[in-house]
Design a protein around this motif. Structure first.
Motif, short mmCIF file in Angstrom:
data_model
loop_
_atom_site.label_atom_id
_atom_site.label_comp_id
_atom_site.label_asym_id
_atom_site.label_seq_id
_atom_site.Cartn_x
_atom_site.Cartn_y
_atom_site.Cartn_z
N PRO A 1 43.45 37.47 42.19
CA PRO A 1 42.55 38.09 41.21
C PRO A 1 42.59 37.46 39.82
O PRO A 1 41.94 37.99 38.91
CB PRO A 1 43.04 39.54 41.16
N PHE A 2 43.32 36.36 39.65
CA PHE A 2 43.45 35.76 38.32
C PHE A 2 42.82 34.37 38.29
O PHE A 2 42.76 33.68 39.31
CB PHE A 2 44.93 35.67 37.93
N LEU B 1 43.80 39.65 33.42
CA LEU B 1 42.66 40.42 33.91
C LEU B 1 41.58 40.59 32.84
O LEU B 1 40.70 41.45 32.96
CB LEU B 1 43.12 41.80 34.41
N PRO C 1 38.21 39.81 31.45
CA PRO C 1 37.00 39.23 32.04
C PRO C 1 36.54 37.93 31.39
O PRO C 1 35.85 37.13 32.02
CB PRO C 1 35.96 40.34 31.85
N ILE D 1 37.15 34.66 33.32
CA ILE D 1 36.43 34.35 34.55
C ILE D 1 35.39 33.28 34.27
O ILE D 1 34.57 33.42 33.36
CB ILE D 1 35.75 35.62 35.11
N ARG E 1 42.50 46.24 36.15
CA ARG E 1 43.20 46.53 34.89
C ARG E 1 43.38 48.04 34.73
O ARG E 1 44.44 48.51 34.29
CB ARG E 1 42.42 45.96 33.70
N ARG F 1 35.58 43.62 39.27
CA ARG F 1 36.87 43.63 39.96
C ARG F 1 38.01 43.59 38.96
O ARG F 1 38.99 44.34 39.08
CB ARG F 1 36.93 42.43 40.90
N SER F 2 37.91 42.70 38.01
CA SER F 2 38.95 42.55 37.00
C SER F 2 39.13 43.84 36.20
O SER F 2 40.26 44.27 35.94
CB SER F 2 38.58 41.38 36.07
N GLN F 3 38.04 44.47 35.83
CA GLN F 3 38.12 45.71 35.05
C GLN F 3 38.76 46.84 35.86
O GLN F 3 39.57 47.61 35.32
CB GLN F 3 36.71 46.11 34.60
#
Length: 749
Positions: free
Chosen positions: A500-501, A558, A560, A563, A581, A576-578
């Motif tokens: 996810p990173f 995380l 955004p 990205i 977090r 997804r990132s939000q």
């Protein structure tokens, strides 16, 4: 910053099947007259209204302990407005499903997909049936349908006080056309009686009383039993059998030889897709079966035989030599799936960098109930009883092997004593049908010994990953390299690519060695169980190098804004990132993350979803693991899981599933390893392939975050996230840096 992402790297395994899902219920119309059963009236394939006014719900999944015989009826009962005490369940019939164009939408039990894929279609079907019952009652009572309500398996007319049972109007209702989906009225969230409620699982009490009939319990008049042995070497062939020892043995033993070959694929393959890309082939080797009057007589007779095997080309294979080969492959030329920036240049320039090799071994899912299948093969028809996670394919196998018409092959789906992915493969069904053909007209139960289950399973692939990372001048991680080489498998590059990173310089490469003979199989947590702990382990190593706190690091990563703008499905990646977090913050707050543990104690944390590709809807979760290390032993004191699983059908079942995942994760982390010598698996039974003992289960805390999204996965999700947090907790406690499973440096107490 330029971005190169091979999209097909994200589209693999069970996840991409989402694109193939359709809801054909509304277009099917009323069921034909053949749907009217003597014991009840079936409406829209999902629901049977019985003469005693009870309702039977069809379950298009296999019950392997995940609770679908409770959660799916909860979804159906909600919209049918039925009485919970007057409900029954029955498993679906693959032949009927095929003949009707798959009205159940999703019938394979894998990937924790049942609630997610069946939430909409099951509720739609139940709401349509309720509308049809109301319409039928309105005609019978000569009143407008708008004046009618439902409750307690009845249709009520408030003005006159009259009521009709569902059973009274079902025969007329089945002749009606279902209302279109856009006109269906659903129960409001505030008025729900079943969805979101902690209803006790149907199987709990029967299981404790020994009342559940599992596949292994099937008992038929005149039944005989078969014990089987495949070639002990993967890829080996049967040369000859000396059967003199059978003479005079009890049980009238008979030998049946089964030729090895292709069985099928270990999960559904979307139309038009390359099966080799999506799901590894399932093959069996030559097999010797002995049929006798009891299974013990069959097993004893089988063990008395002198069987000569030709080991074939893999007779010298060892897992150690394979691991060395994969290590070399990981360091060589591999197909690059994700690439940003210039990793090679940054690794040369960076003042602070790190490299490491991580290893995941072969593992066996090891469900408690041994593999079994009962068959009765007759001249023009076949009947099969088995617990399969892929019942449609089991039905296909029986149909093709017997040559019977599909409608003449009855597959009875049985409840399972565990599955964990092993029962997605139907090799045991293939064997049983072959034995049944040799014993025409006689029911035969094929039952694998525990040793056969472990030594001839399908396994998670041995995997070697070479990591490299670097820090910039400000101590931020700006370089990430992940190079993966695995043994035979369905394409599982999502384990590395869907981290996810994002980093300015990033390269992920992946390759399967399809020449290895060890058969691939799914296991709880699938590719994420292999890769997530590796990713977070190496990330934690970089955090230590940068002197950064884990939660602070994850929160920063995380962001955004990190990205890449050119990423496909950019908006989905941001969402997804939000979400991650938010889950991370909730987990850290609940755990009191800033409070440091005592000397000798450590804490690890990991946050991720288990999505296979961007856009795949998976629950988002964080795990916090607390451990204490003393001398060469470790105690796992507590595991806390915080999860956003969307709309929760049954909170108690969600908790139970996550608790089971944690125990499974600790088993994988400390005990699970399949090794190969001379082409043969060395483990035999639970004495040398152990599972976690109840006294080793830590304190468990499950935190369910409120959410109104669609239901998401829970049955596998805590496995990878728990292992990831565990390895970092051990390092935090001053223990060794775990780079290979199972953990051998410390003894679990």
């Amino acid at each position: 910053m330029s971005v190169s992402v091979n999209r097909r790297a994200f589209l693999l395994g069970t996840g991409a099947l989402a694109g193939a899902v359709v809801f054909p219920i509304t277009s099917s119309g009323a069921q034909p007259s053949s749907a009217l059963k003597a014991e009840g009236i079936e409406i829209l394939s999902w629901i049977v209204i019985n003469p005693d006014n009870t309702v039977t719900y069809t379950i298009p999944q296999t019950e392997v302990g995940q609770g679908v015989t409770t959660t799916i009826p909860q979804m159906l009962a909600e919209e049918l407005d039925s009485d919970w005490e007057k409900t029954n369940v029955a498993f679906y019939d693959p032949a009927i499903s095929k003949a009707r164009g798959t009205p159940y939408v999703w019938t394979t039990t894998l990937g924790s997909l049942s609630a997610h894929y069946l939430f909409a279609p099951s509720r739609l079907a139940a709401a349509q049936v309720r509308a049809m019952l109301i319409e039928s009652a309105a005609a019978r009572l000569s009143v407008p349908a708008e004046e009618l309500t439902t409750s307690g398996n009845q249709v009520h007319h408030g003005k006159s006080g009259r009521a009709l049972r569902y059973a009274d109007v079902a025969a007329a209702a089945v002749k009606l056309t279902p209302p279109p989906a856009e006109k269906v009225v659903y129960r409001s969230v505030a008025d729900r009686r079943f969805i979101g409620k902690p209803i006790a699982p149907r199987s709990t009490v029967p299981a404790t009383r020994g009342e559940i009939v599992y596949g292994i319990d099937v008992d038929l008049p005149g039944m005989r039993y078969a014990a089987v042995q495949q070639s002990p070497v993967f890829g080996g062939n049967l040369v000859r059998i000396k059967d003199e020892a059978l003479k005079g043995l009890p049980g009238h033993p008979v030998i049946v030889k089964i030729k090895g070959g292709f069985v099928g694929y270990n999960s559904p393959v979307p139309d038009g897709e390359d099966p080799d890309l999506w799901a590894a082939a399932v093959n069996i080797d030559d097999t010797v079966a002995v049929v006798a009057d009891s299974w013990w007589e069959a097993k004893s007779a089988l063990e008395s035989l002198e069987i000569e095997w030709d080991g074939g080309p893999h007779a010298a294979l060892t897992s150690e030599t394979l691991k060395s080969s994969l290590s070399k492959q990981a360091g060589g030329e591999l197909p690059v799936l994700v690439e940003t920036g210039d990793v090679a240049k940054r690794m040369k320039e960076a003042a602070r960098s790190l490299t490491a090799e991580y290893v995941f071994p072969f593992m066996d899912p090891a469900p408690l109930e041994p593999l079994n299948c009962t068959v009765l093969i007759e001249k023009t028809k076949a009947t099969v009883w088995a617990g399969s996670q892929y019942a449609d394919d089991a039905h296909r196998i029986a149909t093709e092997l017997t040559g019977a018409a599909p409608e003449n092959v009855k597959f009875n789906l049985m409840q399972c004593g565990g599955g964990f992915g092993r029962r997605v493969q139907n090799d045991f069904v293939y064997q049983a049908v072959q034995v049944g053909k040799a014993m025409l007209g006689t029911p035969v139960k094929v039952l694998w010994s525990r040793e056969e289950c472990i030594k001839r399973s399908t396994y998670t692939p041995l995997t070697v990953v070479k990591f490299a990372g670097a820090l910039d001048d400000d101590g931020n991680i700006d370089t990430w390299s992940c190079r993966i080489a695995s043994a035979q498998a369905a394409l599982q590059s999502y384990g590395g690519t869907h981290f996810p990173f994002f980093f300015p310089n990033m390269q992920i490469a992946y390759q399967r060695d399809k020449t290895t003979p060890i058969p691939f199989g799914w296991m709880r947590g699938v590719g994420l169980t292999q890769h997530l702990w590796m990713n977070f382990g190496f990330l934690d190593e970089l955090a230590v190098l940068a002197d950064k706190d884990s939660v602070d690091l994850y929160r920063a990563l995380l962001d955004p804004s990190l990205i890449p703008k050119g990423l496909e499905n950019y908006n989905i990646a941001v969402a997804r990132s939000q979400t991650l977090r938010r889950v991370l913050d909730a987990a850290a707050e609940k755990a009191g993350w800033g409070e440091r543990a005592k000397t000798g104690s450590g804490r690890g944390i990991a946050v991720s979803d288990t999505a296979y590709y961007l856009g795949y809807e998976s629950s988002s979760k964080a795990a916090v693991v607390d451990v204490t290390i003393k001398d060469a032993s470790v105690r796992v004191n507590k595991v806390a899981i915080t999860i956003d699983a969307g709309t929760i059908i049954n909170p108690d079942i969600v908790r139970q599933q996550l608790e089971g995942c944690i125990s499974y994760a600790l088993t994988n982390a400390f005990y699970s390893e399949i090794t190969v010598e001379d082409g043969q698996v060395q483990q035999n039974n639970f004495y040398d392939y152990p599972i976690l003992r109840i006294g080793q289960v830590p304190e468990i805390e499950i935190n369910l975050l409120p959410s109104d999204g669609s239901p998401q996965s829970v049955g596998e999700d805590a496995v990878p996230i728990t292992i990831a947090a565990l390895v970092n907790a051990i390092a935090d406690a001053g223990g060794p840096r775990i780079r290979s499973l199972p953990i051998k440096e410390l003894t679990l107490v």
